[in-house]
Design an enzyme around this catalytic site. Structure first.
Site, PDB file in Angstrom:
ATOM      1  N   GLU A 108       0.815  -1.223   0.000  1.00 38.13           N
ATOM      2  CA  GLU A 108       0.000   0.000   0.000  1.00 38.13           C
ATOM      3  C   GLU A 108       0.847   1.270   0.000  1.00 38.13           C
ATOM      4  O   GLU A 108       0.546   2.236  -0.707  1.00 38.13           O
ATOM      5  CB  GLU A 108      -0.943   0.022   1.205  1.00 38.13           C
ATOM      6  CG  GLU A 108      -2.153  -0.889   1.079  1.00 38.13           C
ATOM      7  CD  GLU A 108      -1.860  -2.328   1.456  1.00 38.13           C
ATOM      8  OE1 GLU A 108      -0.719  -2.601   1.905  1.00 38.13           O
ATOM      9  OE2 GLU A 108      -2.751  -3.181   1.313  1.00 38.13           O
ATOM     10  N   HIS A 115      -9.910  -4.780  10.846  1.00 34.04           N
ATOM     11  CA  HIS A 115     -10.566  -4.614   9.550  1.00 34.04           C
ATOM     12  C   HIS A 115     -11.872  -3.834   9.653  1.00 34.04           C
ATOM     13  O   HIS A 115     -12.691  -3.888   8.744  1.00 34.04           O
ATOM     14  CB  HIS A 115     -10.868  -5.982   8.916  1.00 34.04           C
ATOM     15  CG  HIS A 115      -9.662  -6.704   8.422  1.00 34.04           C
ATOM     16  ND1 HIS A 115      -8.723  -7.250   9.265  1.00 34.04           N
ATOM     17  CD2 HIS A 115      -9.213  -6.964   7.173  1.00 34.04           C
ATOM     18  CE1 HIS A 115      -7.775  -7.830   8.552  1.00 34.04           C
ATOM     19  NE2 HIS A 115      -8.034  -7.664   7.281  1.00 34.04           N
TER      20      HIS A 115
END
Lengths: 338, 451
Positions: free
Chosen positions: B184, B253
């Protein structure tokens, strides 16, 4: 398989004679000297309180950027870290605008809003000027991505230091650049110290081999010799431009001054600095070469010295005369108005 | 003309220091760049270099002197043919002390391009899931502009981890729909560079939780560079993906990052609820010349709504939508919580409370005008968000109504938020940690003093 090689002492004279005219050689001398004098003036003005914050001088490393830039084409992208004044000057950015940014004035490249570490020029394809160690590496890789996407034939010269080379994002970038064969020339300026930490205390292994696992060729170059830098840059910029993927040039160089202005200088001896200055100074040695090989005379070099003195003096004057930004500038440039 | 050599500062805060020793003698020749003397402070030692060729003239401050003021003359540098007694000395450059700047009020936000009548687009609509609407928005903008491309993990061959990019690889090819490695930080930075280089990247984060790996580039590289460059370096980029809690995926998450990104000048932050929001706002985000953080919601992906067919259905950024008009209490919400607020409004209606539900759509810039206008009517406000209350979007709205509409409030603002804990896994605990329609009903009754 990637080729990596460690260069021995440079063969500068030979490299220089092959393809470079006297006029070009003199332009390298001029550019290196301009950076040196500009930086000395910056240091002086910092000392007078005219420049604030952080100020990282490039003195000692001039041959790296001048040698690399000598092989780039207009439209090739350039990006570096916060030790960026030399890169801007080598890209052809105006000394006045750079110095006025250092003093935080409206005549600066960022209208006084960026400072020493944050200047840019769309016109000269200079993309900064980044303050987070290593962050310019994926951005520079993205500039290469854009060149490939557009198919414009340009490359991205992405400069970073021996401190940045331990950042994870550098390897994320190497991976994608190699995977997608991006036209990115990685210029690793190894000035031996990441702030105050010597290379050997922070980095395992040889730095020019850091791309080997990704199949990226790497070479070690004498970064104190502008002709050795140019010779390596010629070969590898051509490789990168031809679509074969990225390459890493490790420039062995040295920073004479502190990491920034307020550097305690406890991590290396004065003798070490003095020895490099005496034996390996990129400008002194190149000056001697120009004289020995008959490319210049004492008088012609003195004329260049004088010319540079005028440029730097004018830049310093401009940087002090240019007004501070208008208070209304506080609120502009946050967003592009749609 | 002789040049004054001044005591330098080593830092912006240094006012005086010790001149430790001279490295040159009076009368000695010096070259530009050569060290003249050495200074010491409590922090550092530094050699001071000559700024020009010449000869060292009179030394005015002896070695070992402490407390030498910054900018005091310590010696004179003589040019060719000059003597120490030369009458004129070049003027000392005055240190410019920046004038104090009076605080300036931020100018009102620039007018956003408005669809003056959003309703007219609903003459012709199709039923679409949020997932399809997002994909359609990307496909239409990719057809319109060759510089628009998508990159992220699993966006191409896998067809999107949540199938949002389904079919894009087949239509646009591998050059414009790019599977990245799981990096990322690297690919967000690379996309920022591509945006500086003239492209218009759409970066998909598989979830915004993973954008924490990349937040340095979202903030430091994408959001700040326009300002730092004095307006030269625009960064037209969209960072999109699901944000907030899905279902039973645990704390790492399940976080809402709305307030994190909305905090930062230089970004625009959008949070669609319906499929029409998703399409109209994503097209606006892709066309916007600024970095846009686009917060989707996994649980909304499969829900269907009517979406206008007109390809020019592009919603204005910075404009909220009143989803349900009412007169008794204003409820602000974004993303999935808009649906919960509407459910709560129906329950409230059954109890005789007429709630107005505002779908914020845009969190930065925030449509303050619509919130304040509603408050003038209802005099009561409940904010709803999935994220934590602390320094959240609701806190911001509460502060601004306190500042700008204090007299319109008949009750303190109530915030309905996620519980102040990392999101638990167990089904019952997860349910307890997330805002439920009942909590919105309770909060609305509370601010209406109807409990």
């Amino acid at each position: 398989m990637a080729t990596t090689k460690k260069l021995a002492a440079s063969s500068a004279g030979a490299a220089g004679k092959a393809d470079v005219s006297s006029a070009e050689l003199l332009s390298y001398y001029r550019d290196m000297l301009l950076i040196r004098r500009f930086e000395e003036k910056s240091g002086q003005m910092y000392g007078m309180g005219l420049i604030g914050g952080f100020c990282h001088l490039y003195i000692g490393q001039e041959a790296v950027v001048v040698g690399i830039q000598s092989v780039l084409q207009p439209g090739d992208s350039v990006i570096t870290s916060y030790r960026d004044h030399g890169h801007m000057i080598a890209c052809g950015m105006d000394s006045k605008g750079v110095m006025a940014e250092l003093t935080g004035r409206r005549g600066g490249y960022s209208k006084g809003k960026g400072g020493s570490m944050h200047m840019f020029s769309r016109e000269k394809s200079f993309y900064g000027g980044h303050g987070i160690v290593g962050a310019q590496v994926p951005i520079g890789t993205g500039l290469a991505f854009a060149h490939k996407y557009k198919g414009d034939g340009h490359i991205s010269a992405t400069y970073f230091g021996d401190g940045a080379v331990n950042q994870g994002q550098v390897y994320e970038s190497f991976n994608m650049a190699a995977l997608w064969k991006l036209p990115c020339l990685y210029v690793l300026e190894n000035n031996k110290y990441a702030m105050g930490t010597a290379q050997a205390r922070a980095a395992a292994g040889e730095l020019f081999q850091r791309g080997e696992a990704y199949g990226i060729p790497g070479v070690q170059v004498n970064g104190m010799d502008v002709l050795a830098v140019r010779a390596a840059a010629l070969e590898w910029a051509e490789y990168v431009r031809s679509g074969q993927g990225p390459a890493i040039l490790e420039m062995q160089t040295y920073r004479y001054r502190g990491h920034s202005m307020s550097d305690p200088a406890k991590y290396r001896s004065k003798e070490e600095v003095a020895k490099v200055r005496a034996e390996a100074d990129p400008i002194d040695n190149f000056r001697k070469l120009l004289l020995d090989q008959g490319h210049a005379t004492e008088d012609s070099l003195k004329e260049i010295d004088r010319e540079i003195k005028v440029i730097v003096t004018e830049a310093a004057e401009f940087a002090q005369q240019s007004p501070e930004p208008d208070p209304s500038e506080l609120w502009t440039d946050v967003l592009v108005e749609a | 003309m002789p040049i004054d050599i001044l005591m330098p500062a080593l830092s912006p805060t240094m006012t005086e220091g010790k001149l430790a020793r001279w490295l040159k003698k009076e009368g000695e020749a010096v070259k530009a760049g050569e060290a003249l003397f050495e200074i010491e402070t409590d922090k550092a030692t530094m050699e001071v270099e000559a700024v020009d060729d010449g000869r060292l003239g009179q030394i005015l401050v002896a070695a070992g002197t402490e407390g030498v003021a910054v900018n005091a003359r310590v010696a004179v540098l003589l040019g060719e043919g000059e003597s120490a007694g030369s009458a004129s000395v070049a003027p000392v450059v005055a240190v410019n002390v920046p004038a104090a700047v009076a605080p300036v009020a931020a100018p009102a936000p620039a007018a956003q391009p408005l669809i003056d009548d959003e309703a007219r687009f609903y003459a012709q609509t199709s039923r679409r899931t949020v997932r399809e609407a997002l994909r359609d928005a990307m496909a239409e903008e990719m057809r319109r502009d060759q510089g628009v491309y998508v990159m992220g993990e699993e966006v191409a061959e896998y067809q999107g981890a949540y199938k949002v990019t389904q079919g894009l690889l087949q239509e646009f090819g591998a050059k414009r729909v790019i599977d990245t490695p799981i990096t990322e930080y690297g690919f967000a930075g690379l996309a920022v560079g591509a945006a500086f280089g003239g492209l218009r990247p759409i970066v998909e984060f598989m979830t915004f939780n993973f954008s924490m790996q990349a937040i340095d580039h979202v903030i430091n590289s994408a959001a700040k560079t326009l300002y730092m460059s004095g307006g030269q370096m625009g960064c037209p980029i969209v960072f999109r993906g699901p944000n907030g809690a899905a279902s039973r995926v645990g704390a790492q998450h399940s976080q809402c990052y709305a307030s994190w990104y909305a905090h930062c000048p230089g970004l625009k932050v959008l949070a669609p609820w319906s499929a029409a929001d998703a399409k109209g706002l994503l097209k606006a985000a892709i066309r916007d010349p600024n970095p846009v953080v686009f917060l989707e919601h996994e649980i909304m992906y499969g829900q269907s709504f009517d979406v206008p067919d007109d390809p020019e259905f592009v919603l204005p950024i910075g404009k909220a939508k009143i989803e349900r008009a009412g007169k008794d209490v204003t409820i602000t919400a974004f993303s999935r919580m808009v649906g919960y607020a509407l459910t709560a409004a129906e329950k409230l209606a059954a109890e005789g409370i007429d709630a107005e539900v505002i779908n914020l759509r845009s969190l930065r810039p925030l449509d303050t005008a619509t919130i304040l206008a509603s408050l003038r009517k209802t005099n009561r406000l409940v904010t709803v968000e999935e994220g934590w209350a602390y320094a959240g979007i609701g806190s911001e709205i509460a502060a601004l109504v306190m500042e700008q509409a204090f007299d319109d409030l008949d009750a303190p603002v109530a915030r309905v938020c996620g519980a102040d804990v990392p999101l638990p896994y167990a089904a019952n605990l997860e349910q307890l940690a997330l805002p439920q329609p009942e909590a919105i009903v309770d909060a609305a009754k509370s601010v209406c003093y109807r409990r």
